[in-house]
Write a protein that holds these residues in place. Sequence first.
Motif, PDB file in Angstrom:
ATOM      1  N   PHE A 104       0.842  -1.195   0.000  1.00 43.43           N
ATOM      2  CA  PHE A 104       0.000   0.000   0.000  1.00 43.43           C
ATOM      3  C   PHE A 104       0.877   1.244   0.000  1.00 43.43           C
ATOM      4  CE2 PHE A 104      -2.445  -3.327   2.135  1.00 43.43           C
ATOM      5  CZ  PHE A 104      -3.653  -3.277   1.449  1.00 43.43           C
TER       6      PHE A 104
ATOM      7  N   VAL B 225      -2.299   1.120  10.470  1.00 44.99           N
ATOM      8  CA  VAL B 225      -2.711   0.118   9.488  1.00 44.99           C
ATOM      9  C   VAL B 225      -3.124  -1.170  10.186  1.00 44.99           C
ATOM     10  CG1 VAL B 225      -1.934  -1.298   7.555  1.00 44.99           C
ATOM     11  CG2 VAL B 225      -1.282   1.127   7.684  1.00 44.99           C
TER      12      VAL B 225
ATOM     13  N   LYS C  45       5.596  10.089   0.721  1.00 50.73           N
ATOM     14  CA  LYS C  45       4.865   8.827   0.728  1.00 50.73           C
ATOM     15  C   LYS C  45       5.780   7.685   1.160  1.00 50.73           C
ATOM     16  CE  LYS C  45       0.877  10.230  -1.215  1.00 50.73           C
ATOM     17  NZ  LYS C  45      -0.475  10.002  -0.650  1.00 50.73           N
TER      18      LYS C  45
ATOM     19  N   ALA D 185      -5.171   4.881   1.332  1.00 53.21           N
ATOM     20  CA  ALA D 185      -4.142   4.014   0.777  1.00 53.21           C
ATOM     21  C   ALA D 185      -4.362   3.791  -0.717  1.00 53.21           C
ATOM     22  CB  ALA D 185      -4.132   2.675   1.508  1.00 53.21           C
ATOM     23  N   GLU D 186      -3.280   3.545  -1.392  1.00 52.80           N
ATOM     24  CA  GLU D 186      -3.324   3.172  -2.808  1.00 52.80           C
ATOM     25  C   GLU D 186      -2.623   1.827  -2.967  1.00 52.80           C
ATOM     26  OE1 GLU D 186      -1.820   6.182  -5.447  1.00 52.80           O
ATOM     27  OE2 GLU D 186      -2.382   7.804  -4.060  1.00 52.80           O
TER      28      GLU D 186
ATOM     29  N   LEU E  11      -8.731   0.110   4.038  1.00 54.32           N
ATOM     30  CA  LEU E  11      -7.508   0.918   4.050  1.00 54.32           C
ATOM     31  C   LEU E  11      -7.614   2.071   3.053  1.00 54.32           C
ATOM     32  CD1 LEU E  11      -4.831  -1.930   4.274  1.00 54.32           C
ATOM     33  CD2 LEU E  11      -5.457  -0.315   6.063  1.00 54.32           C
ATOM     34  N   ILE E  12      -8.228   1.826   1.926  1.00 57.90           N
ATOM     35  CA  ILE E  12      -8.377   2.882   0.917  1.00 57.90           C
ATOM     36  C   ILE E  12      -9.318   3.965   1.425  1.00 57.90           C
ATOM     37  CG2 ILE E  12      -9.279   3.381  -1.384  1.00 57.90           C
ATOM     38  CD1 ILE E  12      -8.269   0.605  -2.236  1.00 57.90           C
TER      39      ILE E  12
ATOM     40  N   SER F 285       5.820   3.033   1.183  1.00 61.49           N
ATOM     41  CA  SER F 285       5.157   1.790   0.792  1.00 61.49           C
ATOM     42  C   SER F 285       5.238   0.808   1.946  1.00 61.49           C
ATOM     43  CB  SER F 285       5.820   1.193  -0.444  1.00 61.49           C
ATOM     44  OG  SER F 285       5.275  -0.092  -0.722  1.00 61.49           O
TER      45      SER F 285
ATOM     46  N   LEU G 229       1.083   4.954   1.147  1.00 56.33           N
ATOM     47  CA  LEU G 229       0.437   5.737   2.194  1.00 56.33           C
ATOM     48  C   LEU G 229       1.232   7.012   2.457  1.00 56.33           C
ATOM     49  CD1 LEU G 229      -0.121   2.726   4.550  1.00 56.33           C
ATOM     50  CD2 LEU G 229      -1.998   4.095   3.677  1.00 56.33           C
TER      51      LEU G 229
END
Length: 803
Positions: A721, A732, A762, A800-801, A794-795, A764, A723
């Motif tokens: 993710f 998380v 950002k 989150a992506e 989470l999104i 990961s 973030l």
Amino acid sequence: MIVTSNWLKDFVDFDLSPEELSHRLTMVGLEIDAMEKLGEGLDSVIVARLASVEQHPEADRLTLCQVETGRETVQVVCGATNHKSGDLVALAQVGSVLPGDFKIKKSKIRGVESQGMLCSEKELHLAEESAGIMILPAGLALGQPVFAALGLKDVRLELGLTPNRADCLSVVGVAREVAAMVGKTVHVPCAPMVEQGRAIDGETSVTIEQPKMCPRYAARLIKGVKIGPSPEWLVRRLEAVGMRSISNVVDVTNYVLLELGHPLHAFDFNLLRGRKIVVKEAQPNTSFTTLDSQFRLLQAGDLVICDGEGPVALAGIMGGENSEIGPETVDILLESAYFDPMTIRRTSKRLGIHSESSHRFERGADVDMVPVALDRAASLILEVAGGTLAQGAIDNYPHILPARKITITARRTGEILGLNLDALEIKQLLSGLGLKCQLEVDRADGALTVDIPAYRHDLEREIDLIEEVARLNGYDKIPTTMPASRMLAQQGGNQEYVARLRNLMVASGFAEIINYSFISPTAYNRIGLAENDPRHTSVAIVNPLTEEQSVMRTTLVPSLLDTLARNLSYRSRDLALFELRPVFLPKAGQELPEESLRITAVLCGRRTPEGWNQGAELVDFFDIKGVAESLCQSFHLGDLSWDNSASENFLHPGKSCTLSSGEQVLGTLGELHPQVLEKYEIDLPVYLLDLSVPQLISGGALHGGFKPLSRFPDVYRDSAFLLDDAVTAQAVLDLVGTVKIKDLEEVVLFDLYRGKGIPEGKKSLGVRLRYRSMEKTLTDEEVTKSHGKVVQALINQLGAEIR
């Protein structure tokens, strides 16, 4: 305390060799630190007469002496100037070896032969200083050894006394012990006196304003004394125990102090303003100059001896210059008193004065010895300094101290010592020390009532008398037996938790240390505690040994860092230390503090020992975090959370956190703050863990719950993710835990990445989720559906992506 064998024989008749005397005194608890045989190996130093004394032909400051030994006449070159023809001297003959391994040889001095040496008191170790050679009394036979002729052959014993044995700070006190050993009686010297002067009541008076500080004060007045050198016997006896002769009157007070253990003081009576003595408490900020010419600033609580206008002595410690005995003194007032030990100890310590007098008073003198020592000193002063003794003595004793009695039983003595002694045998042993014992015939347990003399302050309970029986009967007679003990099948209370905690730390590679429970009040400043931190409020120690150990510690951190810094200074760089001890937190309105058990650990240096195939990788935050996790896991603590927004001032912000289990805060951990490292002169990163043991115990359990293992296979899903940096990994994990998924078994963070391909600001995070059902084998569609719920949460909630 130093005594000599000959002086002891003035009080008790015994026939023990020096070695046996030393051994037996040590065996009864009076350890002999040193023994010296005076005059041993010096028989070749003999009495000789100076037949003639002439100027050395080649030296103005040397004399050429013809010395008669009784067998021959020898020539000796001497550098002293206090001798003349006809004097008897101490001649060290050729071949003699003087103290200090100084060998006397035949020699030539400025071209003239010298066959020996004329000795001084210093060279024979009879005095610390001497102005010239030793001139002997007339009438001694030539050729005999000097030490034998003067009666100086003796044995000097230095006793290492414990503070409780103040009764042995005198020759008579040691003599009591010797008398008990050999079954003899102690004889105290008599004090013959003739009182020819006016009545003392018409000459002076004594007033005690502080009877609690000074329960008893006695005095005698002697007029017409002649101050001068002491007689030879008095000088020799004082010098034999290491005390310097001053003048006849002062020497007598010192002599009686050593002989009877009771300090005395002599005032120049004509310097006492108002011709009276007042014993009272000092006024605050009173200035006073003592006999050592030092200016002293007195405070309330200090006891002083005053005349009609002001202080003339610090009670029980030291006299003043304004009433000092000098060559012009003709009338003296002799003081003998008893002072409260605590008062003397407090003043002596505050002013930094330690005298022979204070040494005895602060340990407890003998109140009944006051008149005995006074009369003994007055008698000796009349003998060595002359004068007229006033009729009577002042003895102001307003409130007589109560007599003490202790009961001892043969039954209890036997139980404690394992000896089969009856009451009569115990009575005989105690009576040897001068203790009066009365047998209680109507009691079956062999009871004795013992009158405790005033000089034995250390005898307070039955167990003290049992100890006296043990040492007098002989420690070597106590049989060897196995102690009775009760074995517990298991540990009770929190002992099992504490034992497991200690074992876990040792198993993790840590070494336990134990520091003092008291520290300096400035130690909290070194670790940067905030001014309003309640841990700044410490319980103060009433009688601290040093300022560095004056308060009870409220945290283990300063002590642990002191130990760490000390070991680092010894070049021990790889350290893992912990301390598991209570801290003491004051409780409002209560006298005693709350004792709370804590465990504090520090870690620094290399992760693994240096080796040919291993690098020098240093420990980091995650090593100390792993230790905390291991402890929590062992106590089955769940719902752990790590809050990096809250920590301690002594920890590095951003590299530390608070550890909680549910709503309960367990403690803190992280890297030490650079400013703290600088104050302790530590030059490498240090990681610290500080946890509350009661919180660990209350929220945990020694044995966790059990659930059956699933017999169906598990399925993993890994997701990365993208973030914001501000989103923590804990956030998380916490969010995943809130998603309602029946078959989610475990969530693990396995990767953190910043760098190429990741936008600024950002990060990961790689998360691995494990799914397993207790009822069946999960299908791919079921797992995908469950995993999708997690991803979507989470999104939606953390932005989150999916990468």
